[in-house]
Scaffold this motif. Structure first.
Motif, PDB file in Angstrom:
ATOM      1  N   ILE A 227       0.839  -1.205   0.000  1.00 47.90           N
ATOM      2  CA  ILE A 227       0.000   0.000   0.000  1.00 47.90           C
ATOM      3  C   ILE A 227       0.874   1.255   0.000  1.00 47.90           C
ATOM      4  N   ALA A 228       1.961   1.222   0.785  1.00 47.58           N
ATOM      5  CA  ALA A 228       2.896   2.349   0.812  1.00 47.58           C
ATOM      6  C   ALA A 228       3.542   2.539  -0.559  1.00 47.58           C
ATOM      7  N   LEU A 229       3.872   1.433  -1.211  1.00 52.00           N
ATOM      8  CA  LEU A 229       4.452   1.507  -2.547  1.00 52.00           C
ATOM      9  C   LEU A 229       3.477   2.139  -3.532  1.00 52.00           C
ATOM     10  N   GLY A 230       2.207   1.713  -3.489  1.00 53.22           N
ATOM     11  CA  GLY A 230       1.195   2.287  -4.369  1.00 53.22           C
ATOM     12  C   GLY A 230       0.994   3.775  -4.121  1.00 53.22           C
ATOM     13  N   GLY A 231       1.043   4.178  -2.843  1.00 49.42           N
ATOM     14  CA  GLY A 231       0.873   5.585  -2.502  1.00 49.42           C
ATOM     15  C   GLY A 231       2.018   6.449  -2.971  1.00 49.42           C
ATOM     16  N   ASN A 232       3.200   5.866  -3.096  1.00 53.82           N
ATOM     17  CA  ASN A 232       4.374   6.623  -3.544  1.00 53.82           C
ATOM     18  C   ASN A 232       4.640   6.469  -5.037  1.00 53.82           C
ATOM     19  N   PHE A 233       3.817   5.633  -5.700  1.00 48.09           N
ATOM     20  CA  PHE A 233       4.026   5.376  -7.130  1.00 48.09           C
ATOM     21  C   PHE A 233       3.511   6.535  -7.975  1.00 48.09           C
ATOM     22  N   THR A 234       4.249   6.856  -9.039  1.00 46.96           N
ATOM     23  CA  THR A 234       3.809   7.904  -9.957  1.00 46.96           C
ATOM     24  C   THR A 234       4.122   7.500 -11.392  1.00 46.96           C
ATOM     25  N   PHE A 235       3.138   7.648 -12.276  1.00 46.27           N
ATOM     26  CA  PHE A 235       3.318   7.254 -13.673  1.00 46.27           C
ATOM     27  C   PHE A 235       4.230   8.225 -14.428  1.00 46.27           C
ATOM     28  N   LYS A 236       4.308   9.468 -13.971  1.00 42.91           N
ATOM     29  CA  LYS A 236       5.124  10.452 -14.690  1.00 42.91           C
ATOM     30  C   LYS A 236       6.604  10.121 -14.621  1.00 42.91           C
ATOM     31  N   ALA A 237       6.992   9.246 -13.671  1.00 45.10           N
ATOM     32  CA  ALA A 237       8.406   8.869 -13.546  1.00 45.10           C
ATOM     33  C   ALA A 237       8.820   7.848 -14.603  1.00 45.10           C
ATOM     34  N   ILE A 238       7.832   7.227 -15.269  1.00 41.80           N
ATOM     35  CA  ILE A 238       8.149   6.149 -16.204  1.00 41.80           C
ATOM     36  C   ILE A 238       9.008   6.641 -17.358  1.00 41.80           C
ATOM     37  N   SER A 239       8.661   7.798 -17.938  1.00 36.72           N
ATOM     38  CA  SER A 239       9.372   8.284 -19.122  1.00 36.72           C
ATOM     39  C   SER A 239      10.847   8.549 -18.845  1.00 36.72           C
ATOM     40  N   LYS A 240      11.157   9.164 -17.716  1.00 36.31           N
ATOM     41  CA  LYS A 240      12.563   9.484 -17.428  1.00 36.31           C
ATOM     42  C   LYS A 240      13.359   8.275 -16.952  1.00 36.31           C
ATOM     43  N   LEU A 241      12.661   7.238 -16.480  1.00 33.20           N
ATOM     44  CA  LEU A 241      13.342   6.047 -15.972  1.00 33.20           C
ATOM     45  C   LEU A 241      13.159   4.836 -16.886  1.00 33.20           C
ATOM     46  N   LYS A 242      12.605   5.058 -18.075  1.00 31.89           N
ATOM     47  CA  LYS A 242      12.193   3.970 -18.965  1.00 31.89           C
ATOM     48  C   LYS A 242      13.315   2.969 -19.234  1.00 31.89           C
ATOM     49  N   ASN A 243      14.493   3.443 -19.614  1.00 31.83           N
ATOM     50  CA  ASN A 243      15.587   2.539 -19.970  1.00 31.83           C
ATOM     51  C   ASN A 243      16.034   1.692 -18.776  1.00 31.83           C
ATOM     52  N   LYS A 244      16.099   2.318 -17.608  1.00 26.17           N
ATOM     53  CA  LYS A 244      16.528   1.588 -16.410  1.00 26.17           C
ATOM     54  C   LYS A 244      15.465   0.576 -15.986  1.00 26.17           C
ATOM     55  N   ILE A 245      14.190   0.931 -16.161  1.00 31.04           N
ATOM     56  CA  ILE A 245      13.109  -0.006 -15.841  1.00 31.04           C
ATOM     57  C   ILE A 245      13.184  -1.237 -16.745  1.00 31.04           C
ATOM     58  N   ILE A 246      13.408  -1.012 -18.036  1.00 30.52           N
ATOM     59  CA  ILE A 246      13.493  -2.126 -18.987  1.00 30.52           C
ATOM     60  C   ILE A 246      14.648  -3.050 -18.642  1.00 30.52           C
ATOM     61  N   VAL A 247      15.825  -2.470 -18.386  1.00 27.56           N
ATOM     62  CA  VAL A 247      17.003  -3.273 -18.028  1.00 27.56           C
ATOM     63  C   VAL A 247      16.763  -4.033 -16.724  1.00 27.56           C
ATOM     64  N   GLY A 248      16.176  -3.346 -15.734  1.00 28.60           N
ATOM     65  CA  GLY A 248      15.899  -3.984 -14.449  1.00 28.60           C
ATOM     66  C   GLY A 248      14.921  -5.136 -14.570  1.00 28.60           C
ATOM     67  N   VAL A 249      13.857  -4.953 -15.356  1.00 27.56           N
ATOM     68  CA  VAL A 249      12.848  -6.000 -15.549  1.00 27.56           C
ATOM     69  C   VAL A 249      13.456  -7.202 -16.260  1.00 27.56           C
ATOM     70  N   LEU A 250      14.231  -6.962 -17.313  1.00 32.16           N
ATOM     71  CA  LEU A 250      14.863  -8.058 -18.048  1.00 32.16           C
ATOM     72  C   LEU A 250      15.836  -8.833 -17.162  1.00 32.16           C
ATOM     73  N   THR A 251      16.609  -8.112 -16.366  1.00 34.78           N
ATOM     74  CA  THR A 251      17.594  -8.760 -15.496  1.00 34.78           C
ATOM     75  C   THR A 251      16.920  -9.610 -14.429  1.00 34.78           C
ATOM     76  N   ARG A 252      15.902  -9.015 -13.778  1.00 35.75           N
ATOM     77  CA  ARG A 252      15.264  -9.685 -12.634  1.00 35.75           C
ATOM     78  C   ARG A 252      14.375 -10.843 -13.058  1.00 35.75           C
ATOM     79  N   THR A 253      13.604 -10.690 -14.126  1.00 35.59           N
ATOM     80  CA  THR A 253      12.573 -11.680 -14.455  1.00 35.59           C
ATOM     81  C   THR A 253      12.980 -12.679 -15.542  1.00 35.59           C
ATOM     82  N   ILE A 254      14.049 -12.386 -16.282  1.00 33.95           N
ATOM     83  CA  ILE A 254      14.451 -13.296 -17.367  1.00 33.95           C
ATOM     84  C   ILE A 254      15.889 -13.786 -17.190  1.00 33.95           C
ATOM     85  N   ILE A 255      16.839 -12.858 -17.143  1.00 32.29           N
ATOM     86  CA  ILE A 255      18.254 -13.247 -17.131  1.00 32.29           C
ATOM     87  C   ILE A 255      18.605 -14.046 -15.879  1.00 32.29           C
TER      88      ILE A 255
END
Length: 331
Positions: A227-255
């Motif tokens: 719930i704390a995570l959801g309250g601190n989540f913001t969609f506007k951060a996605i664009s500036k962090l897009k590349n790091k999110i993609i790399v992080g997701v690929l590393t954690r869930t696939i590699i």
């Protein structure tokens, strides 16, 4: 498909609840920051103590020493590789440690064991192994996370030293929770037993009010964190962090799961250990990484984005891993 989604979707929906509570102004943003602190300093340490305390005894851990050794070595090697890669690849010092812990630190405490239960049943030997691995992997995750989040961030322009890092490890609430659980296991070894083999004294049987309190705090830890995570989540951060999110997701869930589970299979861990290993290496990044990141002065916004998107992605990657394992007769 169903039990994979059933393990992941409650996480996503609880995060959504926190986000709705913020966007509807039912709760103020400052409240969610306080929730983070409550979770990190109280509820999560109690959860970790509770998980370790409920391992039957130290002998049970020792009996599965081979898979425990494999898990420790795999986590440390993957951590070292991620450490040097992101140290060079990421320029922002407050994001280096966040990306490193995303690579090696899974949400095993909250999602992992429930996923193992979904795959094999609540009273199976696979769940016992999953609980044993939690007592080994969770403290290791936290120690390595503290190192990752400490070495790149200079607090108050003070020089980083081994002593300061060790101090952070020793005083970290999550480490204290795990350590107190192990102390209780050691003490339990020396408590006399009845002729039937039951302990003459235990918190669970002789102090049920205390055990119930610990259980209630442990149960609400993941809910508060999400719930704390959801309250601190913001969609506007996605664009500036897009590349790091993609790399992080690929590393954690696939590699990470593909490499670690393939090596585990080749080493002969094809029996009751494999469901626990899937849960350990295939889970999204730990929810507790967000409050820890914030408390230690790193980029908690990036940490929160990584928790959300790795959780969403893992609903699909875990299904593929489990389906493939069943086709090969491993599960």
């Amino acid at each position: 498909m169903f039990f994979t989604f059933n393990a992941i979707l409650p996480v996503i929906l609880t995060i959504l609840v926190g986000y709705i509570l913020k966007t509807t102004k039912l709760l103020q943003e400052q409240f969610f920051q306080q929730l983070n602190k409550l979770c990190f300093r109280c509820c999560l340490p109690v959860l970790l103590f509770y998980n370790v305390y409920n391992v039957n005894n130290l002998n049970q851990i020792i009996s599965y020493y081979k898979v425990c050794i494999f898990v420790v070595i795999a986590i440390i090697i993957f951590y070292i590789i991620a450490f040097f890669f992101f140290m060079i690849a990421i320029k922002d010092t407050k994001q280096k440690g966040v990306m490193i812990q995303c690579a090696f630190r899974s949400n095993y405490a909250i999602i992992g064991i429930s996923l193992a239960i979904s795959m094999t049943g609540e009273n199976s030997i696979q769940v016992v192994i999953a609980s044993i691995l939690s007592s080994i992997s969770i403290p290791l995750f936290n120690v390595l996370a503290i190192i990752s989040l400490s070495v790149f961030v200079n607090e108050n322009n003070q020089k980083i030293s081994i002593v300061s890092i060790l101090k952070k490890i020793i005083t970290n609430p999550l480490i204290l929770g795990v350590a107190s659980g192990f102390i209780s296991l050691i003490i339990r070894q020396y408590i006399p037993r009845t002729p039937e083999g039951n302990l003459i004294f235990s918190i669970k049987n002789n102090l049920p009010f205390l055990y119930r309190t610990i259980q209630m705090l442990a149960t609400c830890a993941s809910t508060i964190a999400l719930i704390a995570l959801g309250g601190n989540f913001t969609f506007k951060a996605i664009s500036k962090l897009k590349n790091k999110i993609i790399v992080g997701v690929l590393t954690r869930t696939i590699i990470c799961p593909v490499i670690c589970l393939t090596i585990a299979y080749l080493l002969g861990f094809k029996g009751p250990e494999f469901p626990a290993l899937i849960a350990l290496f295939g889970s999204p990044v730990a929810v507790s990484s967000v409050p820890m990141t914030k408390e230690m002065g790193n980029d908690d916004e990036l940490a929160g984005q990584l928790v959300v998107w790795t959780s969403i992605a893992s609903a699909f990657t875990l299904f593929f891993i489990i389906y493939t394992s069943r086709q090969f007769g491993i599960l």
